[in-house]
Structures are given as C-alpha cells and as structure tokens.
Design a protein around this motif. Structure first.
Motif: not given
Length: 165
Positions: A148-153, A139-141
């Motif tokens: 840009n949350w999808e790039s972390i996937l 959640i913090i990430i």
C-alpha cells in the motif's frame, strides 16, 4: 543512485523512491539498514555536487548577474544578495538541517550553502543527519505499509503542497 539523481534534479520526488524502496525490503533481499545508508550516501553526494555549484556561482558572480537585465527582470538587487548572504551566515547552519525535510528545497539549499562558503564539515554534518532522518522515516513507512506504499503518496502530495504554499 536514484536519490543522488533526485538531489541534483529536484523535480524527481524522493518520497516515491524511498517509499518504494521501503516496500521492496518486504519483497526482496534488500536490507532496511543498507537502504538507509545508501540513500543517505546518495543524498550526501548530490548535496556536495550542488554545494560546489554554489561555490562556483559565488556571491560576486551572482551580483554581476543581477546587476544587469536579469536583475531587473527578477527584481533582485545586489543589496538583496548581500542581505541573503548575511542571513545565511547567521541562520544557514540550522537551515541546511531543517530544509532536508522540505520537498525541492531539500536539494536546493546546498547551493546557498556553497555560495556563502558554509564550512564543509558543518555542511556535511547537517546534511547527513537531516538526510538520514528523512530517508529513515520514508523507508520505514514504505516497509510498514508494504504493497500500500502508493496510498501514502497522497499524504506526501498534501504535505508538499502545504510547504510550497
């Protein structure tokens, strides 16, 4: 609710739900602390459901199942079940904690915990602490990377592949 469903049906990736949830705290009135609390509560409820499935499908029932054709097909013997149960009795407590960080296994570890009749209080403590850490990190990430949350996937896909291998 989505994390509860993810726990009971492991193919749904918690990474997507939690990263997106973290991102949503930047665009809506969602609160990070409440998001972590409710995600952990969802994880806990899902884990308890699977724990009781394991308790219902106990060691004796599983031994009956593998003593027939299914055991021959899977190449599992009743002695394998005894050995796995003994291992879980010895190392299961900490395994429940660490498995909360491993894709798919994070849900499924609750079943052998129930089968081995791990004490409920220990199960709850290890599940809450492990799930809270996992949920908090994701959640913090998601919150920090924002849109840009999808790039972390992609990173979590590599992590999942590494763990599966």
């Amino acid at each position: 609710f989505l994390i509860l469903i993810e726990n009971v049906f492991p193919p749904i990736p918690s990474e997507v739900i939690l990263l997106f949830g973290g991102f949503m705290t930047t665009k809506t009135s969602l609160n990070i602390i409440l998001m972590i609390i409710f995600a952990t509560l969802g994880s806990l409820i899902g884990a308890i459901v699977l724990y009781y499935i394991g308790k219902i499908l106990n060691k004796d029932r599983l031994k009956k199942i593998v003593s027939g054709k299914i055991g021959k097909i899977l190449r599992v013997k009743t002695s394998d079940i005894d050995m796995a149960d003994a291992w879980f009795d010895n190392k299961g407590n900490i395994t429940v904690f660490f498995c909360r960080f491993i894709p798919i296994v994070r849900s499924l570890i609750s079943i052998p915990a129930g089968m081995s009749e791990m004490p409920m209080l220990k199960f709850l403590i290890y599940t809450i602490v492990g799930s809270a850490i996992w949920n908090t990190v994701l959640i913090i990430i998601g919150n920090r990377v924002g849109e840009n949350w999808e790039s972390i996937l992609a990173i979590f896909d590599k992590y999942s592949l590494f763990v599966v291998i």
